[in-house]
Design a protein around this motif. Sequence first.
Motif, PDB file in Angstrom:
ATOM      1  N   LEU A   1       0.984  -1.334  -0.068  1.00 32.58           N
ATOM      2  CA  LEU A   1       0.036   0.013   0.081  1.00 32.58           C
ATOM      3  C   LEU A   1       0.922   1.367  -0.155  1.00 32.58           C
ATOM      4  CD1 LEU A   1      -3.033  -0.918   2.518  1.00 32.58           C
ATOM      5  CD2 LEU A   1      -2.950  -0.584   0.089  1.00 32.58           C
ATOM      6  N   ARG A   2       0.257   2.352  -0.636  1.00 33.67           N
ATOM      7  CA  ARG A   2       1.031   3.670  -0.581  1.00 33.67           C
ATOM      8  C   ARG A   2       0.383   4.225   0.536  1.00 33.67           C
ATOM      9  NH1 ARG A   2      -1.329   4.549  -6.671  1.00 33.67           N
ATOM     10  NH2 ARG A   2       0.612   3.495  -7.969  1.00 33.67           N
ATOM     11  N   LEU A   3       1.136   5.537   0.910  1.00 30.77           N
ATOM     12  CA  LEU A   3       0.606   6.546   1.749  1.00 30.77           C
ATOM     13  C   LEU A   3      -0.988   6.618   1.994  1.00 30.77           C
ATOM     14  CD1 LEU A   3       1.704   8.599   3.919  1.00 30.77           C
ATOM     15  CD2 LEU A   3       1.464  10.228   2.154  1.00 30.77           C
ATOM     16  N   ASP A   4      -1.532   6.430   2.919  1.00 31.56           N
ATOM     17  CA  ASP A   4      -2.612   6.724   3.125  1.00 31.56           C
ATOM     18  C   ASP A   4      -3.800   5.704   2.434  1.00 31.56           C
ATOM     19  OD1 ASP A   4      -2.645   9.113   4.712  1.00 31.56           O
ATOM     20  OD2 ASP A   4      -2.771  10.471   2.874  1.00 31.56           O
ATOM     21  N   GLY A   5      -3.170   4.487   2.440  1.00 30.59           N
ATOM     22  CA  GLY A   5      -3.772   3.466   1.858  1.00 30.59           C
ATOM     23  C   GLY A   5      -4.653   2.883   2.845  1.00 30.59           C
ATOM     24  N   ALA A   6      -5.550   1.873   2.371  1.00 30.13           N
ATOM     25  CA  ALA A   6      -6.466   1.097   3.317  1.00 30.13           C
ATOM     26  C   ALA A   6      -6.616  -0.370   2.719  1.00 30.13           C
ATOM     27  CB  ALA A   6      -7.611   1.732   3.380  1.00 30.13           C
ATOM     28  N   LEU A   7      -6.773  -1.332   3.674  1.00 30.04           N
ATOM     29  CA  LEU A   7      -7.099  -2.527   3.352  1.00 30.04           C
ATOM     30  C   LEU A   7      -8.470  -2.928   4.053  1.00 30.04           C
ATOM     31  CD1 LEU A   7      -4.793  -5.624   3.432  1.00 30.04           C
ATOM     32  CD2 LEU A   7      -7.103  -5.750   4.938  1.00 30.04           C
ATOM     33  N   PHE A   8      -9.366  -3.237   3.217  1.00 32.55           N
ATOM     34  CA  PHE A   8     -10.599  -3.659   3.966  1.00 32.55           C
ATOM     35  C   PHE A   8     -10.700  -5.023   3.796  1.00 32.55           C
ATOM     36  CE2 PHE A   8     -11.671   0.507   2.408  1.00 32.55           C
ATOM     37  CZ  PHE A   8     -12.486   1.041   3.192  1.00 32.55           C
ATOM     38  N   GLN A   9     -10.993  -5.872   4.931  1.00 29.65           N
ATOM     39  CA  GLN A   9     -11.071  -7.134   5.166  1.00 29.65           C
ATOM     40  C   GLN A   9     -12.555  -7.638   5.116  1.00 29.65           C
ATOM     41  OE1 GLN A   9      -8.803  -8.938   8.451  1.00 29.65           O
ATOM     42  NE2 GLN A   9     -10.088 -10.946   8.166  1.00 29.65           N
ATOM     43  N   LEU A  10     -12.839  -8.307   4.145  1.00 28.18           N
ATOM     44  CA  LEU A  10     -14.391  -8.957   4.201  1.00 28.18           C
ATOM     45  C   LEU A  10     -14.788 -10.228   4.611  1.00 28.18           C
ATOM     46  CD1 LEU A  10     -14.922  -7.148   0.583  1.00 28.18           C
ATOM     47  CD2 LEU A  10     -15.116  -6.001   2.797  1.00 28.18           C
ATOM     48  N   GLY A  11     -13.734 -10.937   4.498  1.00 32.66           N
ATOM     49  CA  GLY A  11     -13.943 -12.194   4.873  1.00 32.66           C
ATOM     50  C   GLY A  11     -13.893 -12.581   6.265  1.00 32.66           C
ATOM     51  N   LEU A  12     -14.668 -13.455   6.961  1.00 30.70           N
ATOM     52  CA  LEU A  12     -14.610 -13.482   8.543  1.00 30.70           C
ATOM     53  C   LEU A  12     -14.121 -14.805   8.708  1.00 30.70           C
ATOM     54  CD1 LEU A  12     -15.503 -12.441  11.242  1.00 30.70           C
ATOM     55  CD2 LEU A  12     -17.758 -13.428  10.714  1.00 30.70           C
ATOM     56  N   PRO A  13     -12.576 -15.079   8.944  1.00 27.56           N
ATOM     57  CA  PRO A  13     -12.364 -16.372   9.286  1.00 27.56           C
ATOM     58  C   PRO A  13     -12.786 -17.012  10.529  1.00 27.56           C
ATOM     59  CG  PRO A  13     -10.327 -14.765   9.082  1.00 27.56           C
ATOM     60  CD  PRO A  13     -11.882 -13.900   9.329  1.00 27.56           C
ATOM     61  N   ALA A  14     -12.889 -18.238  10.789  1.00 25.63           N
ATOM     62  CA  ALA A  14     -13.381 -18.813  11.970  1.00 25.63           C
ATOM     63  C   ALA A  14     -12.395 -18.787  12.983  1.00 25.63           C
ATOM     64  CB  ALA A  14     -13.935 -20.228  11.605  1.00 25.63           C
ATOM     65  N   GLU A  15     -10.902 -18.819  12.727  1.00 27.69           N
ATOM     66  CA  GLU A  15      -9.891 -18.884  13.468  1.00 27.69           C
ATOM     67  C   GLU A  15      -9.294 -17.395  13.629  1.00 27.69           C
ATOM     68  OE1 GLU A  15      -9.130 -21.537  10.808  1.00 27.69           O
ATOM     69  OE2 GLU A  15     -10.876 -22.499  11.445  1.00 27.69           O
TER      70      GLU A  15
END
Length: 383
Positions: free
Chosen positions: A285-299
């Motif tokens: 990621l670049r400056l001010d980037g974002a990561l959106f996590q959409l999957g919900l792991p069971a562990e």
Amino acid sequence: MTPGRPVPPPLGRTITPEASPSFAGSLLAAAYGATSPESGLVPLTVSRRAPKEDDVEIAIEFCGLCHSDVHATRGEWRIPPYPLVPGHEIVGRITRVGSAVQDFAPGDRVGVGCMVDSCRECDSCLEGLEQYCERGNVGTYGAKDPRNGDAVTQGGYSSSVVVDRRFVLRIPEGLDPAAAAPLLCAGITTYSPLRYFDVEEGDAVGVVGLGGLGHMAVKIAKAMGADVTVFTTSAAKFEAARELGAHHVVLSTDSEAMEAANRSIDVIIDTVAAPHDLNPYFKTLRLDGALFQLGLPAEEMPPVSPGLLIRRRLAYAGSLIGGIAETQEMLDFCAAHSVASDIEIVGADQLNQAYDRMVAGDVKYRFVLDTSTLQEPSERADA
Ligand code: ZN
Ligand code: ZN
């Protein structure tokens, strides 16, 4: 509901105003659902509530198969109320509307996504963010519906459904109804964070994982004008990623390739539901980037290193489907840009096999149930 007994309605029964003369009476609908974590999907009959003044009755044509349906019916997240009819990617035609419904009419093609109600009065609901309702949105299946005597909602692997007009979406005529069904979960789940991040022409979008959600993220980001990079653990998916429109593909297990992607991405849509290390992705990621996590792991997930977030002012975010207004916006966007899901249509008697194939990752990219097959499962020869 007749739990555990495979008793579909009489053959050939169609749910039309003529077939159900009393607007006050509830309806029986053919369905497929689970009666226990081990039962698999079996034929069931569900009772739909008598339509109220704000209700829309829909004859379901298609329903997408979401990975959540597998987890839910098998009791992998929690033990749900059984019997449970899954399905929250519903497309069909309106058969009747209640007396207070002005914006929909019989014959309209409409959709229902992951929720069928919310409290309608908390700050989230008033902002059109019903998915984040402070009292919890009412899920399309397996949820208690306070406006219906706490009856458990039942989903779209069914011949019909009755839903309050406020939670009904209009399917634009330009969209294929079967390929539009997965937009109602997979589509909006990826569209909403891309819009929240304000993705526009020339932005670099990364997509982690190339399943039902990931393939929609690629198509929608590309339609928004973004430069799209797919991160995958499988070199076998390179060609598929490019076919979907990805501009770049990176083998995430190749540390040199990941290093080469350093500071190349503005926003990442991570669709992987299994635990995985996010730190290598933050480095892309670049400056001010974002990561959106959409999957919900069971562990548990491996820990995120705060140093990376701090040095580049990165955001690590989650996102849940989208509000009703935004879901309509997404459907209109997809129609305008000819975006829909890549699907494989299955009949009711293929549902269990389809679930096994989903778990094995053997689908490009979404199964969609043709509900016209619900009533005669034994007559289908291609099981
Ligand atoms: Zn879903
Ligand atoms: Zn609310």
